[in-house]
Design an enzyme around this catalytic site. Sequence first.
Site, PDB file in Angstrom:
ATOM      1  N   ALA A   5       0.849  -1.206   0.000  1.00  0.00           N
ATOM      2  CA  ALA A   5       0.000   0.000   0.000  1.00  0.00           C
ATOM      3  C   ALA A   5       0.874   1.243   0.000  1.00  0.00           C
ATOM      4  O   ALA A   5       1.361   1.662   1.046  1.00  0.00           O
ATOM      5  CB  ALA A   5      -0.929   0.007   1.205  1.00  0.00           C
ATOM      6  N   ASP A  48      -1.413  17.269   2.704  1.00  0.00           N
ATOM      7  CA  ASP A  48      -1.751  18.583   2.126  1.00  0.00           C
ATOM      8  C   ASP A  48      -0.811  19.643   2.688  1.00  0.00           C
ATOM      9  O   ASP A  48      -0.352  20.529   1.960  1.00  0.00           O
ATOM     10  CB  ASP A  48      -3.186  18.992   2.500  1.00  0.00           C
ATOM     11  CG  ASP A  48      -4.230  18.365   1.585  1.00  0.00           C
ATOM     12  OD1 ASP A  48      -3.839  17.714   0.604  1.00  0.00           O
ATOM     13  OD2 ASP A  48      -5.431  18.528   1.875  1.00  0.00           O
ATOM     14  N   ARG A  80       3.226  18.902   1.765  1.00  0.00           N
ATOM     15  CA  ARG A  80       3.662  18.929   0.358  1.00  0.00           C
ATOM     16  C   ARG A  80       4.336  20.243  -0.001  1.00  0.00           C
ATOM     17  O   ARG A  80       5.188  20.297  -0.881  1.00  0.00           O
ATOM     18  CB  ARG A  80       2.480  18.670  -0.572  1.00  0.00           C
ATOM     19  CG  ARG A  80       2.263  17.192  -0.749  1.00  0.00           C
ATOM     20  CD  ARG A  80       1.009  16.836  -1.474  1.00  0.00           C
ATOM     21  NE  ARG A  80       0.816  15.398  -1.394  1.00  0.00           N
ATOM     22  CZ  ARG A  80      -0.348  14.796  -1.255  1.00  0.00           C
ATOM     23  NH1 ARG A  80      -1.456  15.492  -1.189  1.00  0.00           N
ATOM     24  NH2 ARG A  80      -0.412  13.486  -1.194  1.00  0.00           N
ATOM     25  N   GLY A 124      28.548  19.172 -19.089  1.00  0.00           N
ATOM     26  CA  GLY A 124      29.210  18.210 -19.970  1.00  0.00           C
ATOM     27  C   GLY A 124      29.751  17.020 -19.194  1.00  0.00           C
ATOM     28  O   GLY A 124      29.123  16.545 -18.247  1.00  0.00           O
ATOM     29  N   GLU A 177       5.966  11.242  -0.572  1.00  0.00           N
ATOM     30  CA  GLU A 177       4.803  12.036  -0.104  1.00  0.00           C
ATOM     31  C   GLU A 177       3.737  12.142  -1.197  1.00  0.00           C
ATOM     32  O   GLU A 177       3.112  13.174  -1.386  1.00  0.00           O
ATOM     33  CB  GLU A 177       5.241  13.402   0.427  1.00  0.00           C
ATOM     34  CG  GLU A 177       6.052  13.220   1.707  1.00  0.00           C
ATOM     35  CD  GLU A 177       6.121  14.443   2.586  1.00  0.00           C
ATOM     36  OE1 GLU A 177       5.177  15.246   2.608  1.00  0.00           O
ATOM     37  OE2 GLU A 177       7.148  14.566   3.281  1.00  0.00           O
ATOM     38  N   GLY A 178       3.540  11.034  -1.905  1.00  0.00           N
ATOM     39  CA  GLY A 178       2.585  10.974  -2.996  1.00  0.00           C
ATOM     40  C   GLY A 178       3.291  11.277  -4.297  1.00  0.00           C
ATOM     41  O   GLY A 178       3.833  12.375  -4.467  1.00  0.00           O
TER      42      GLY A 178
HETATM   43  C1  FAD Z   1      13.263   7.479   0.169  1.00  0.00           C
HETATM   44  C2  FAD Z   1      11.801   7.369   0.494  1.00  0.00           C
HETATM   45  C3  FAD Z   1      11.337   7.927   1.661  1.00  0.00           C
HETATM   46  C4  FAD Z   1       9.998   7.740   2.025  1.00  0.00           C
HETATM   47  N1  FAD Z   1       9.549   8.188   3.248  1.00  0.00           N
HETATM   48  C5  FAD Z   1       8.327   7.813   3.694  1.00  0.00           C
HETATM   49  C6  FAD Z   1       7.925   8.062   5.048  1.00  0.00           C
HETATM   50  O1  FAD Z   1       8.644   8.678   5.838  1.00  0.00           O
HETATM   51  N2  FAD Z   1       6.724   7.580   5.452  1.00  0.00           N
HETATM   52  C7  FAD Z   1       5.884   6.912   4.623  1.00  0.00           C
HETATM   53  O2  FAD Z   1       4.816   6.505   5.057  1.00  0.00           O
HETATM   54  N3  FAD Z   1       6.241   6.668   3.329  1.00  0.00           N
HETATM   55  C8  FAD Z   1       7.420   7.097   2.855  1.00  0.00           C
HETATM   56  N4  FAD Z   1       7.800   6.828   1.554  1.00  0.00           N
HETATM   57  C9  FAD Z   1       6.888   6.108   0.680  1.00  0.00           C
HETATM   58  C10 FAD Z   1       6.399   6.956  -0.499  1.00  0.00           C
HETATM   59  O3  FAD Z   1       5.486   7.934  -0.064  1.00  0.00           O
HETATM   60  C11 FAD Z   1       5.829   5.985  -1.545  1.00  0.00           C
HETATM   61  O4  FAD Z   1       6.948   5.323  -2.128  1.00  0.00           O
HETATM   62  C12 FAD Z   1       5.007   6.668  -2.596  1.00  0.00           C
HETATM   63  O5  FAD Z   1       3.810   7.177  -2.051  1.00  0.00           O
HETATM   64  C13 FAD Z   1       4.658   5.710  -3.755  1.00  0.00           C
HETATM   65  O6  FAD Z   1       4.212   4.489  -3.307  1.00  0.00           O
HETATM   66  P1  FAD Z   1       4.852   3.133  -3.906  1.00  0.00           P
HETATM   67  O7  FAD Z   1       6.331   3.261  -3.787  1.00  0.00           O
HETATM   68  O8  FAD Z   1       4.232   1.983  -3.224  1.00  0.00           O
HETATM   69  O9  FAD Z   1       4.497   3.145  -5.426  1.00  0.00           O
HETATM   70  P2  FAD Z   1       3.135   2.607  -6.085  1.00  0.00           P
HETATM   71  O10 FAD Z   1       1.969   3.141  -5.364  1.00  0.00           O
HETATM   72  O11 FAD Z   1       3.239   1.131  -6.256  1.00  0.00           O
HETATM   73  O12 FAD Z   1       3.207   3.304  -7.505  1.00  0.00           O
HETATM   74  C14 FAD Z   1       4.056   2.819  -8.556  1.00  0.00           C
HETATM   75  C15 FAD Z   1       3.843   3.698  -9.778  1.00  0.00           C
HETATM   76  O13 FAD Z   1       2.476   3.632 -10.201  1.00  0.00           O
HETATM   77  C16 FAD Z   1       1.925   4.925 -10.276  1.00  0.00           C
HETATM   78  N5  FAD Z   1       0.510   4.890  -9.892  1.00  0.00           N
HETATM   79  C17 FAD Z   1      -0.055   4.232  -8.849  1.00  0.00           C
HETATM   80  N6  FAD Z   1      -1.369   4.445  -8.810  1.00  0.00           N
HETATM   81  C18 FAD Z   1      -1.648   5.263  -9.850  1.00  0.00           C
HETATM   82  C19 FAD Z   1      -2.840   5.868 -10.340  1.00  0.00           C
HETATM   83  N7  FAD Z   1      -4.026   5.673  -9.751  1.00  0.00           N
HETATM   84  N8  FAD Z   1      -2.755   6.655 -11.441  1.00  0.00           N
HETATM   85  C20 FAD Z   1      -1.575   6.885 -12.053  1.00  0.00           C
HETATM   86  N9  FAD Z   1      -0.403   6.345 -11.619  1.00  0.00           N
HETATM   87  C21 FAD Z   1      -0.452   5.551 -10.539  1.00  0.00           C
HETATM   88  C22 FAD Z   1       2.750   5.762  -9.298  1.00  0.00           C
HETATM   89  O14 FAD Z   1       2.675   7.138  -9.611  1.00  0.00           O
HETATM   90  C23 FAD Z   1       4.121   5.182  -9.503  1.00  0.00           C
HETATM   91  O15 FAD Z   1       4.735   5.781 -10.607  1.00  0.00           O
HETATM   92  C24 FAD Z   1       9.115   7.046   1.158  1.00  0.00           C
HETATM   93  C25 FAD Z   1       9.600   6.542  -0.048  1.00  0.00           C
HETATM   94  C26 FAD Z   1      10.921   6.678  -0.387  1.00  0.00           C
HETATM   95  C27 FAD Z   1      11.407   6.064  -1.674  1.00  0.00           C
END
Ligand code: FAD
Length: 381
Positions: free
Chosen positions: A130, A240, A243, A339, A363-364
């Site tokens: 998730a 919100d 961001r 370069g 953060e989304g």
């Molecule tokens: C270095 C780092 C630090 C982080 N820190 C935190 C933290 O402190 N706390 C926390 O809770 N989380 C944290 N996160 C998590 C981060 O918020 C998520 O990685 C991010 O929200 C995306 O989720 P996911 O990686 O599961 O990708 P997914 O949700 O699996 O998405 C994969 C791809 O599919 C695309 N996608 C998914 N659904 C849709 C849709 N409906 N329409 C179009 N495109 C879509 C996404 O844009 C993405 O390109 C961190 C992540 C990283 C890498």
Amino acid sequence: MLDLTLTPDQLKLQEKAHVFAEQVIRPVSRHYDTTGDWPEEIFRQAWEHGFLQSPVPKELGGPGHSQVDEVVVNEEIAWGCAGMYTAISANTLATAPLFIAGSEEQKKHWLSRLLEAPRLAAFALSEPDAGSDAGSIATTAARQGDVYLLNGTKCFVTGGAYADYYTVFAKTDPTKGARGLSAMVVPQGTPGLRIGKSMDKLGHRASNQVFLHFENAAVPAENRLGAEGAGFGIAMKTLDQTRAVVASGGVGVARAAYELALEHAKTRVQFGQPIFSNQAVSFLLADLAMKIEAARLLTWQAAWMTDKGMRNSKQSAMAKTFATDTAMEVTTHAVQILGGLGYSRECLAEKFFRDAKLMQIYEGTNQIQRLVIAKEIQQGR
Ligand SMILES: Cc1cc2nc3c(=O)[nH]c(=O)nc-3n(C[C@H](O)[C@H](O)[C@H](O)COP(=O)(O)OP(=O)(O)OC[C@H]3O[C@@H](n4cnc5c(N)ncnc54)[C@H](O)[C@@H]3O)c2cc1C
């Protein structure tokens, strides 16, 4: 009336943050980027300057920074090093749920801890299954008397290995989907909470991300923030607000890369003249300068709206998306303008390029921000 000038206090704060970024952060940013070590000493100094505990209100003895103050400070810190910016600003992300839903007693208790020592808080929403779809988290919090028993796994928790406490989102009613989520504060050292594997990553290497595993971790029910079932709303409101802070990080990285590219363009001579003399280069830099300014204005607008208590889902999503897409664009072009040197680890351009990428994801993701914007404009907001 419209006034885009910073107040004398904000200008002083900006100067203090810039000096800290330039004299303390920058000289060691490459070292921490290479080693991936945890820059504890830098965070101690950030705390002494009041940057680590910036949202803690003045009534509690904290700096009581407004959101506009925060974005001004964070642009400078990200200019110094994006990884340290991510680690430092995680306190703002993790404490936002306390401001949104915490009682006075909860705020006093948890926020005061950040004033006593250089401590970190961490925000634990994402899970292996998730990410973008945060409403589908699987971690459960089952009420048993005066505690909740937490079970599940969180991932990507920024600062998680070192945090003093976590704001955790878990399902108190798994039958209700996103409306069954609740938020609670979980102290480090809670029996049943295990810190898992740490993430090795492309950029932001001075920050730390870990898995958290909950196995019947008992959390006092008094640590719940807001009502049962209010967790999803708290998480969305948090994002919100924060961001704009991510947007300011994007502006900081973009500005750092732009300054490097501009300096190089003015001093690098090829074909008998500085490469800036080619319109292909100078017009590109003009476009990048324009986008950085626009990104900062969107960022300030979103932060200002938070300070005014206005709904800013659309503006904060726009600021985050535009500023971090700009950071990616500027850093990509900066490598090109430098370069071969831009591709070398002798120069910071390649670090800025790697650092910018994360900002379009966390953060989304910027795709999810476009969903937020689309929903807002569809509803006429
Ligand atoms: C270095 C780092 C630090 C982080 N820190 C935190 C933290 O402190 N706390 C926390 O809770 N989380 C944290 N996160 C998590 C981060 O918020 C998520 O990685 C991010 O929200 C995306 O989720 P996911 O990686 O599961 O990708 P997914 O949700 O699996 O998405 C994969 C791809 O599919 C695309 N996608 C998914 N659904 C849709 C849709 N409906 N329409 C179009 N495109 C879509 C996404 O844009 C993405 O390109 C961190 C992540 C990283 C890498």
